[in-house]
Design a protein around this motif. Structure first.
Motif, mmCIF file in Angstrom:
data_model
loop_
_atom_site.group_PDB
_atom_site.id
_atom_site.type_symbol
_atom_site.label_atom_id
_atom_site.label_comp_id
_atom_site.label_asym_id
_atom_site.label_seq_id
_atom_site.Cartn_x
_atom_site.Cartn_y
_atom_site.Cartn_z
ATOM 1 N N VAL A 268 0.986 -1.215 0.082
ATOM 2 C CA VAL A 268 0.024 -0.084 -0.063
ATOM 3 C C VAL A 268 1.052 1.251 0.011
ATOM 4 O O VAL A 268 0.396 2.206 -0.399
ATOM 5 C CB VAL A 268 -1.161 -0.008 1.136
ATOM 6 C CG1 VAL A 268 -0.307 0.300 2.534
ATOM 7 C CG2 VAL A 268 -2.117 1.092 1.176
ATOM 8 N N VAL A 286 -3.215 5.435 4.342
ATOM 9 C CA VAL A 286 -3.540 6.367 3.270
ATOM 10 C C VAL A 286 -4.274 7.692 3.809
ATOM 11 O O VAL A 286 -5.204 7.543 4.760
ATOM 12 C CB VAL A 286 -4.721 5.508 2.333
ATOM 13 C CG1 VAL A 286 -5.198 6.477 1.092
ATOM 14 C CG2 VAL A 286 -3.868 4.428 1.697
ATOM 15 N N SER A 439 -4.037 -4.510 2.937
ATOM 16 C CA SER A 439 -4.925 -3.305 3.323
ATOM 17 C C SER A 439 -4.187 -2.520 4.431
ATOM 18 O O SER A 439 -3.971 -2.833 5.475
ATOM 19 C CB SER A 439 -6.276 -3.705 3.748
ATOM 20 O OG SER A 439 -6.920 -2.894 4.452
ATOM 21 N N CYS A 440 -4.509 -0.997 4.123
ATOM 22 C CA CYS A 440 -3.806 -0.273 5.514
ATOM 23 C C CYS A 440 -4.654 -0.318 6.526
ATOM 24 O O CYS A 440 -4.405 0.252 7.591
ATOM 25 C CB CYS A 440 -3.702 1.127 4.803
ATOM 26 S SG CYS A 440 -4.918 2.308 5.050
ATOM 27 N N GLY A 441 -6.121 -0.574 6.400
ATOM 28 C CA GLY A 441 -6.871 -0.812 7.439
ATOM 29 C C GLY A 441 -8.079 0.428 7.855
ATOM 30 O O GLY A 441 -8.686 0.455 8.701
ATOM 31 N N LYS A 442 -7.551 1.510 6.927
ATOM 32 C CA LYS A 442 -8.462 2.773 7.425
ATOM 33 C C LYS A 442 -9.962 2.391 6.894
ATOM 34 O O LYS A 442 -10.671 3.068 7.642
ATOM 35 C CB LYS A 442 -7.717 3.720 6.466
ATOM 36 C CG LYS A 442 -8.576 5.274 6.783
ATOM 37 C CD LYS A 442 -7.491 6.380 6.510
ATOM 38 C CE LYS A 442 -8.152 7.589 6.631
ATOM 39 N NZ LYS A 442 -7.165 8.887 6.599
ATOM 40 N N CYS A 443 -10.269 1.846 5.818
ATOM 41 C CA CYS A 443 -11.761 1.786 5.580
ATOM 42 C C CYS A 443 -12.169 0.350 5.683
ATOM 43 O O CYS A 443 -11.633 -0.566 5.392
ATOM 44 C CB CYS A 443 -12.162 2.565 4.477
ATOM 45 S SG CYS A 443 -11.115 2.546 3.066
ATOM 46 N N CYS A 486 -9.169 4.378 -1.331
ATOM 47 C CA CYS A 486 -7.829 4.479 -2.428
ATOM 48 C C CYS A 486 -8.177 3.149 -3.191
ATOM 49 O O CYS A 486 -9.133 2.468 -2.919
ATOM 50 C CB CYS A 486 -6.808 4.433 -1.648
ATOM 51 S SG CYS A 486 -5.801 2.789 -1.166
HETATM 52 S S1 SF4 Z 1 -8.976 1.062 0.634
HETATM 53 FE FE1 SF4 Z 1 -9.143 2.075 2.478
HETATM 54 S S2 SF4 Z 1 -8.142 0.431 3.910
HETATM 55 FE FE2 SF4 Z 1 -7.788 -0.107 1.770
HETATM 56 S S3 SF4 Z 1 -5.845 0.246 1.496
HETATM 57 FE FE3 SF4 Z 1 -6.870 1.974 0.580
HETATM 58 S S4 SF4 Z 1 -7.432 3.371 2.123
HETATM 59 FE FE4 SF4 Z 1 -6.608 1.713 3.200
#
Ligand code: SF4
Ligand SMILES: Cc1cc2nc3c(=O)[nH]c(=O)nc-3n(C[C@H](O)[C@H](O)[C@H](O)COP(=O)(O)O)c2cc1C
Ligand code: FES
Ligand code: FES
Lengths: 516, 157
Positions: A268, A286, A439-443, A486
């Motif tokens: 990511v 992100v 996944s960065c885990g934000k959403c 993202c």
């Molecule tokens: S979609 Fe959301 S959770 Fe997945 S990598 Fe992008 S910002 Fe992070």
């Protein structure tokens, strides 16, 4: 004294180039032959690596793929004078693979000693920068805009417009950041240019810094590329020594420094705002946009962030002029694309060509079909977030808009070919699994949706309520596409949906078996 | 990793200090710490949090975000096998599974003698020579079962 070239390119090294170079040096010493070995970048004919090239009056003669055990016979055959040998491919520049290309970004890659500033200059290096100094910053931005160059990192955003946004920010601390995270499977063009012609990237950064008013550049390189790190770091040092980096560059009054930073295995972090967070020393989460990095970027300052290929193409555009580049290509896809041909192919490598070439031509003619000899079934274009394209769509031209119209993407230009043994429901599962891992885990749609996607595909694969679960999977894809911040969560559905659309039979195998 | 030094607070402090002149020094420090000690010890994380003036939780969050940073010492040798799509197109997944089964390991596991850790990696940029692997930093193209067995044997010596 004979002059030889043996690549330092990571793919060549992975096939034994370092051992080969040592063996050639040793054999030459034993035979009393005086030779000079240049460690160059790869020419891009990766199936021939390690490729030894020997300079002759007629041009450079190639021998490959060469192994340590071939060394004695190469000397016996008089290869130092271009002698005939089983491994000879003749004059490298005359090879059909080379002749069919239009090398713009990769014109020097594999040709020159990547760490010689003098050779770089002798091959038109720094001409683009000199011209930039002559015309001034505003004209540079104008020229890049007119060239039609679009970001090669995946999103295809016009490079000139991005630069103008940063140039228009009030003077003060600004940054140039190069995205060398190249995480997509099937891609290696950034790696190759940084190993084979690193000074072109440095020159591109210099031109960018001059155009937008930045004096500091960072290159964020993935940790999986140790050879790039070594080569690029020495390229920075060579450029400094030669006065092409540092204070008051060649008396222009322009100061610029480049620093190399290494990532830590997070896919990511190729996403531009995640990359900036990582450069700042944080978790690669992100950022929401706006604000754009062009306004609020690295350490909150206006920042240009471009892919390696976008940046390394700039010197050619400045040297030859916008029109020269814009005249190549089709539609809104101007210039050339360095395609990376990978996976189950006979001839894998880097093939730079004007936009517009049909996908099927690349796969069947250039790549020569599969290495396994079995029929081609699918090509994943554009990395792990790209669609699987079936053979029935092989007349699609390499063009951003043509691919988008078929729910596919060109991305960073990687083509991964699969033969008819591929199980597309497994590949779809892998796509979801990869998204879950990275996944960065934000959403929520991305973080949880991808894990739910894996579970759902597992159910389909084991024959549980296939129709209901396929509907659920489609629904999940829809939620991820439209609810993710993202393109990791937003594009992860592309490989899955394309597998469902073009290869539905692979999701119904257990049901078929049960019916028999 | 071969040749990793024993952890000492003093050495960690030196490494941190050497990088404090950089903008955003956390990642370069973490790489240097891992290079020196073979992993990122908790004690080093504490030192870093203090030097960078952030909470320990925040520093911990950074370390754990990145796949590369190890929280505990690994085997003496590390083999990273590519699992990404291009390598899968050449049968990498099946080959890796068979290799792991033979060693009775799962991804990320270390052999009981501490010789070899086997990790997944997602593309090495060697996709024209799939399947690929990285053994103690040395890239290997067109890796087959035989080569994997050789590596396992080599690691034991
Ligand atoms: S979609 Fe959301 S959770 Fe997945 S990598 Fe992008 S910002 Fe992070
Ligand atoms: C998950 C994800 C990974 C990405 N990885 C890369 C990458 O490795 N290299 C890259 O140049 N761009 C990558 N991008 C695209 C960048 O966000 C950004 O668009 C690009 O660096 C801009 O440069 P360009 O305009 O020159 O393409 C990625 C995007 C996403 C969503
Ligand atoms: S939950 Fe964060 S964008 Fe959807
Ligand atoms: S997918 Fe394995 S090296 Fe690229």
């Amino acid at each position: 004294m004979a002059k030889l070239y043996i690549p330092l390119d990571m793919a060549a090294v992975a096939m034994g180039a370092d051992k080969l170079a040592a063996a050639v040096a040793q054999e030459a010493a034993a035979r009393g032959e005086k030779i000079e070995i240049v460690r160059n970048g790869s020419r891009g004919m990766l199936w021939l690596e390690p490729l030894i090239e020997v300079e002759t009056p007629a041009g450079r003669v190639g021998y490959g793929p060469a192994k340590v055990k071939d060394v004695a016979s190469l000397f016996d055959a008089g290869f130092l004078a271009g002698g005939a040998h089983r491994l000879s491919i003749g004059i490298v520049d005359e090879h059909p693979w080379m002749k069919k290309q239009n090398r713009v970004t990769f014109v020097r890659c594999g040709v020159i000693d990547p760490l010689s500033v003098a050779e770089y200059e002798a091959h038109d290096g720094f001409k683009g920068l000199k011209r930039a100094f002559e015309v001034g910053p505003a004209a540079v931005v104008e020229e890049v805009t007119k060239s039609g160059l679009r970001g090669r990192g995946g999103a295809g955003f016009p490079t000139g417009i991005k630069w103008k946004t940063v140039a228009d920010c009030p003077p003060g601390q600004k940054y140039v950041v190069v995205n060398a995270d190249e995480g997509d499977s099937g891609t290696f063009a950034d790696r190759m240019i940084m190993e084979g012609d690193p000074l072109s990237l440095i020159e591109g950064m210099l031109i960018c810094g001059y155009a937008v008013g930045a004096s500091k550049g960072y290159v964020y390189l993935r940790s999986e590329y140790p050879i790039v790190a070594k080569v690029f770091q020495s390229a920075i040092e060579k450029a400094l020594e030669a006065g092409w980096l540092g204070a008051n560059i060649k008396g222009s009054g322009f100061d610029f420094d480049v620093e190399l930073r290494i990532g830590a295995g997070a896919y990511v972090c190729g996403e531009e705002t995640s990359l900036l967070e990582s450069l700042e020393g944080k978790r690669g989460i992100v950022r929401a946009k706006p604000p754009l990095p062009a306004h609020v970027g690295l350490f909150g300052k206006p920042t240009v962030i471009n892919n390696v290929l976008s940046m390394a193409t700039i010197p050619m555009i400045m040297e030859k002029g916008a029109k020269h580049y814009a005249d190549l290509g089709v539609g809104r896809s101007r210039g050339t694309m360095p395609l990376q041909i990978a996976g189950n192919v006979k001839y894998g490598g880097l093939f730079e060509t004007d936009f517009g070439i049909p996908l099927g031509t690349v796969v069947n003619e250039i790549a020569g079909g599969t290495r396994s000899g079995r029929p081609v079934r699918a090509v994943q274009v554009g990395g792990p977030l790209g669609a699987y394209v079936p053979v029935s769509l092989f007349d699609l031209p390499i063009d951003y808009e043509a691919f988008a119209a078929k729910d596919s993407l060109i991305g960073h230009g990687g083509l991964v070919v699969f033969d008819d043994t591929v199980d597309m429901s497994w590949m779809a599962r892998f796509g979801m699994e990869f998204c879950a891992i990275e996944s960065c885990g934000k959403c929520t749609p991305c973080r949880l949706g991808s894990t739910r996607g894996v579970e759902t595909i597992d159910k389909i694969r084991s024959g549980q309520d296939i129709d209901a679960n396929i509907d659920l999977l489609k629904d999940l894809c829809h939620t991820m596409k439209f609810g993710s911040l993202c393109a990791l969560g937003g594009f992860a559905p592309y490989p899955v949906e394309s597998a469902l659309r073009h290869f539905p039979e692979d999701f119904r195998k257990p049901a078929l078996e049960a019916a028999e | 990793m071969a040749g990793a030094a024993q952890y000492s607070d003093e050495r960690a402090r030196e490494i941190i200090a050497a990088h404090m002149g950089l903008e955003g020094p956390a990642m370069p420090i973490l790489h240097a710490i891992q290079e020196e000690f073979g992993y990122v010890p908790d004690a080093a994380v504490r030192q870093m949090a203090e030097a960078l003036n952030i909470s320990r939780a925040e520093m911990h969050g950074v370390v754990t975000f990145y796949h590369d940073f190890r929280r505990a010492p690994h085997g003496r040798h590390t083999l990273k096998i590519c699992r990404a799509e291009s390598c899968q197109s050449m049968g990498a997944e099946r080959q890796a599974r068979a290799f792991l089964d033979k060693l009775k390991l799962d991804w990320g596991g270390t052999t009981p003698d501490g010789a070899l850790t086997v990790e997944p990696i997602y593309c090495l940029g060697l996709c024209a020579h799939s399947p690929s692997a990285l053994y103690d930093g040395e890239p290997i193209g067109c890796v087959d079962a035989e080569r994997l067995d050789e590596i396992a044997a080599e690691a034991r010596d």
